[in-house]
Design an enzyme around this catalytic site. Structure first.
Site, PDB file in Angstrom:
ATOM      1  N   ASP A 101      23.839  -7.503  -2.402  1.00 51.16           N
ATOM      2  CA  ASP A 101      23.639  -6.595  -1.266  1.00 51.16           C
ATOM      3  C   ASP A 101      24.854  -6.512  -0.332  1.00 51.16           C
ATOM      4  O   ASP A 101      24.785  -5.863   0.723  1.00 51.16           O
ATOM      5  CB  ASP A 101      22.402  -7.026  -0.465  1.00 51.16           C
ATOM      6  CG  ASP A 101      21.096  -6.606  -1.138  1.00 51.16           C
ATOM      7  OD1 ASP A 101      21.004  -5.446  -1.583  1.00 51.16           O
ATOM      8  OD2 ASP A 101      20.181  -7.441  -1.231  1.00 51.16           O
ATOM      9  N   LEU A 152      18.042  -6.668  -3.092  1.00 48.18           N
ATOM     10  CA  LEU A 152      16.643  -6.788  -2.640  1.00 48.18           C
ATOM     11  C   LEU A 152      15.964  -5.428  -2.542  1.00 48.18           C
ATOM     12  O   LEU A 152      16.591  -4.437  -2.165  1.00 48.18           O
ATOM     13  CB  LEU A 152      16.610  -7.441  -1.250  1.00 48.18           C
ATOM     14  CG  LEU A 152      17.136  -8.871  -1.153  1.00 48.18           C
ATOM     15  CD1 LEU A 152      17.218  -9.292   0.316  1.00 48.18           C
ATOM     16  CD2 LEU A 152      16.250  -9.817  -1.938  1.00 48.18           C
ATOM     17  N   ARG A 204      13.225  -8.485   9.175  1.00 51.22           N
ATOM     18  CA  ARG A 204      14.554  -9.113   9.102  1.00 51.22           C
ATOM     19  C   ARG A 204      15.071  -9.586  10.466  1.00 51.22           C
ATOM     20  O   ARG A 204      15.931 -10.449  10.525  1.00 51.22           O
ATOM     21  CB  ARG A 204      15.562  -8.109   8.518  1.00 51.22           C
ATOM     22  CG  ARG A 204      15.226  -7.626   7.114  1.00 51.22           C
ATOM     23  CD  ARG A 204      15.474  -8.690   6.074  1.00 51.22           C
ATOM     24  NE  ARG A 204      15.125  -8.238   4.737  1.00 51.22           N
ATOM     25  CZ  ARG A 204      15.934  -7.538   3.941  1.00 51.22           C
ATOM     26  NH1 ARG A 204      17.135  -7.209   4.359  1.00 51.22           N
ATOM     27  NH2 ARG A 204      15.527  -7.193   2.741  1.00 51.22           N
ATOM     28  N   HIS A 249      14.441  -1.280   8.071  1.00 51.33           N
ATOM     29  CA  HIS A 249      15.218  -1.447   9.299  1.00 51.33           C
ATOM     30  C   HIS A 249      14.933  -0.301  10.273  1.00 51.33           C
ATOM     31  O   HIS A 249      14.468   0.768   9.869  1.00 51.33           O
ATOM     32  CB  HIS A 249      16.721  -1.404   8.988  1.00 51.33           C
ATOM     33  CG  HIS A 249      17.239  -2.602   8.259  1.00 51.33           C
ATOM     34  ND1 HIS A 249      17.944  -2.509   7.079  1.00 51.33           N
ATOM     35  CD2 HIS A 249      17.172  -3.921   8.550  1.00 51.33           C
ATOM     36  CE1 HIS A 249      18.295  -3.716   6.678  1.00 51.33           C
ATOM     37  NE2 HIS A 249      17.832  -4.595   7.542  1.00 51.33           N
ATOM     38  N   ARG A 297      21.067 -13.217   1.923  1.00 52.06           N
ATOM     39  CA  ARG A 297      22.152 -12.359   2.405  1.00 52.06           C
ATOM     40  C   ARG A 297      23.070 -13.071   3.400  1.00 52.06           C
ATOM     41  O   ARG A 297      24.116 -12.536   3.777  1.00 52.06           O
ATOM     42  CB  ARG A 297      21.578 -11.068   3.023  1.00 52.06           C
ATOM     43  CG  ARG A 297      20.863 -10.187   1.986  1.00 52.06           C
ATOM     44  CD  ARG A 297      20.727  -8.761   2.448  1.00 52.06           C
ATOM     45  NE  ARG A 297      22.039  -8.164   2.716  1.00 52.06           N
ATOM     46  CZ  ARG A 297      22.219  -6.989   3.296  1.00 52.06           C
ATOM     47  NH1 ARG A 297      21.165  -6.278   3.658  1.00 52.06           N
ATOM     48  NH2 ARG A 297      23.429  -6.518   3.519  1.00 52.06           N
ATOM     49  N   GLU A 328      26.935  -3.053   7.004  1.00 53.09           N
ATOM     50  CA  GLU A 328      26.442  -2.870   8.375  1.00 53.09           C
ATOM     51  C   GLU A 328      25.508  -4.003   8.800  1.00 53.09           C
ATOM     52  O   GLU A 328      25.420  -4.321   9.997  1.00 53.09           O
ATOM     53  CB  GLU A 328      25.690  -1.548   8.471  1.00 53.09           C
ATOM     54  CG  GLU A 328      24.813  -1.469   9.684  1.00 53.09           C
ATOM     55  CD  GLU A 328      23.911  -0.263   9.684  1.00 53.09           C
ATOM     56  OE1 GLU A 328      24.221   0.657  10.428  1.00 53.09           O
ATOM     57  OE2 GLU A 328      22.898  -0.244   8.964  1.00 53.09           O
ATOM     58  N   ASP A 329      24.807  -4.601   7.837  1.00 54.37           N
ATOM     59  CA  ASP A 329      23.816  -5.606   8.216  1.00 54.37           C
ATOM     60  C   ASP A 329      24.447  -6.913   8.694  1.00 54.37           C
ATOM     61  O   ASP A 329      23.787  -7.722   9.339  1.00 54.37           O
ATOM     62  CB  ASP A 329      22.869  -5.878   7.034  1.00 54.37           C
ATOM     63  CG  ASP A 329      21.982  -4.678   6.763  1.00 54.37           C
ATOM     64  OD1 ASP A 329      21.593  -4.015   7.733  1.00 54.37           O
ATOM     65  OD2 ASP A 329      21.716  -4.395   5.584  1.00 54.37           O
ATOM     66  N   CYS A 362      24.285   2.261   6.353  1.00 53.91           N
ATOM     67  CA  CYS A 362      24.466   0.816   6.155  1.00 53.91           C
ATOM     68  C   CYS A 362      25.661   0.469   5.301  1.00 53.91           C
ATOM     69  O   CYS A 362      26.019  -0.690   5.182  1.00 53.91           O
ATOM     70  CB  CYS A 362      23.209   0.183   5.590  1.00 53.91           C
ATOM     71  SG  CYS A 362      22.656   0.908   4.079  1.00 53.91           S
TER      72      CYS A 362
HETATM   73  N1  LIG Z   1      21.053  -1.334   6.988  1.00 49.77           N
HETATM   74  C1  LIG Z   1      20.442  -1.060   5.856  1.00 49.77           C
HETATM   75  O1  LIG Z   1      19.704  -0.102   5.752  1.00 49.77           O
HETATM   76  N2  LIG Z   1      20.629  -1.909   4.856  1.00 49.77           N
HETATM   77  C2  LIG Z   1      20.058  -1.751   3.576  1.00 49.77           C
HETATM   78  C3  LIG Z   1      19.916  -3.079   2.924  1.00 49.77           C
HETATM   79  C4  LIG Z   1      19.333  -2.965   1.559  1.00 49.77           C
HETATM   80  C5  LIG Z   1      19.226  -4.283   0.842  1.00 49.77           C
HETATM   81  N3  LIG Z   1      18.770  -4.048  -0.483  1.00 49.77           N
HETATM   82  C6  LIG Z   1      18.287  -5.222   1.558  1.00 49.77           C
HETATM   83  O2  LIG Z   1      17.093  -5.181   1.275  1.00 49.77           O
HETATM   84  O3  LIG Z   1      18.715  -6.006   2.389  1.00 49.77           O
END
Ligand SMILES: NC(=O)NCCC[C@H](N)C(=O)O
Length: 258
Positions: free
Chosen positions: A61, A18, A132, A160, A86, A66-67, A252
């Site tokens: 992704d 994404l 998010r 974020h 995700r 970390e997410d 992340c």
């Molecule tokens: N914790 C973060 O900075 N995560 C990056 C996530 C990037 C991923 N392309 C997203 O848009 O979810």
């Protein structure tokens, strides 16, 4: 300090990750893999033992591990990512943290939470109110962490919270005030007379604490790295350009579990 570094290798479809706030650019999956290996090696060199979550080649992704989980002591809060595509990332991360003996709990519908929105500094847990992460997700996290001060922070123009601000080993926040609701950070009350240290580059706001005075940063922030060296920190840099094209940061790509 040392412990486990939870990581997840990028797959062949990483270029389909994404992109929200930046223009899409071509991403080279092989280069991403090489960069990821160097990132993991840097964590290992600092004493962190890598634990690889099962790769998910169909989830572009997934390396932004970390997410999917917020670890606080021995509690692992499995998130419900704000981007529906995700959400399937979380199951294998849950398996990994259970395998490490952590107590696992989940954020549930209608809550959404991305780990990239959660910045832990001492007793404070700042949580970005972002596209998010919603109020229900923040409330669920607060209920799961009754001993911590969970503080929502409004964001502007970034994915974020930790895209805009992280903390140095002494608790000083480093970030771009243009993206942040400074009042919510409550710098004075938290006894941070220095306020917010502003990075020289946008990616200079992303600092991984490796233990003691050691920090990990992106190679794309050389002037901020110099600034932190001048402050007495031991800075390691890694090139994560392929991940940066997908709005990823050094923070992340791992979850450090002391
Ligand atoms: N914790 C973060 O900075 N995560 C990056 C996530 C990037 C991923 N392309 C997203 O848009 O979810």
């Amino acid at each position: 300090m040392s412990g486990i570094a939870l990581v997840r290798k990028p797959g062949p479809r990483i270029a389909e990750g994404l992109v929200t706030h930046i223009e899409r650019e071509p991403v080279d999956p092989e280069r991403a893999l090489v960069q990821h290996e160097a990132y993991v090696a840097a964590l290992a060199a600092a004493g962190w033992t890598p634990v690889h979550v099962e790769p998910a080649d169909d989830l572009p992704d997934a390396p932004f591990v970390e997410d999917a989980v917020v670890v606080c002591g021995r509690l692992a809060v499995l998130t419900r990512p704000g981007a529906p595509e995700r959400r399937p990332e979380v199951a294998a991360v849950e398996e990994a943290v259970r395998g490490l003996g952590l107590r696992a709990v989940r954020v549930t519908r209608p809550g959404t939470l991305d780990g990239g929105d959660v910045l832990q500094v001492g007793r404070a847990v700042y949580v970005g109110r972002s596209s998010r992460t919603n109020d229900e997700g923040i409330a669920q996290l607060a209920a799961l962490l009754p001993e911590r001060q969970v503080r929502p922070v409004d964001l502007d123009g970034v994915l974020h919270l930790k895209s805009a601000v992280t903390a140095l080993p002494d608790g000083t926040l480093i970030g771009d005030p243009a993206h942040l609701d400074l009042a919510a950070l409550d710098l004075a009350r938290l006894d941070r007379p220095a306020g917010l240290l502003e990075p020289e580059e946008e990616s200079g706001a992303h600092v991984v604490l490796l233990g003691g005075d050691r920090v990990l940063m992106a190679a794309s922030a050389p002037r901020t790295a110099d600034l932190l060296v001048q402050r007495g920190l031991d800075v390691t840099t890694v090139d994560i350009s392929e991940f940066e094209k997908l709005e990823g940061c050094v923070t992340c790509l791992s979850v450090l579990i002391p």
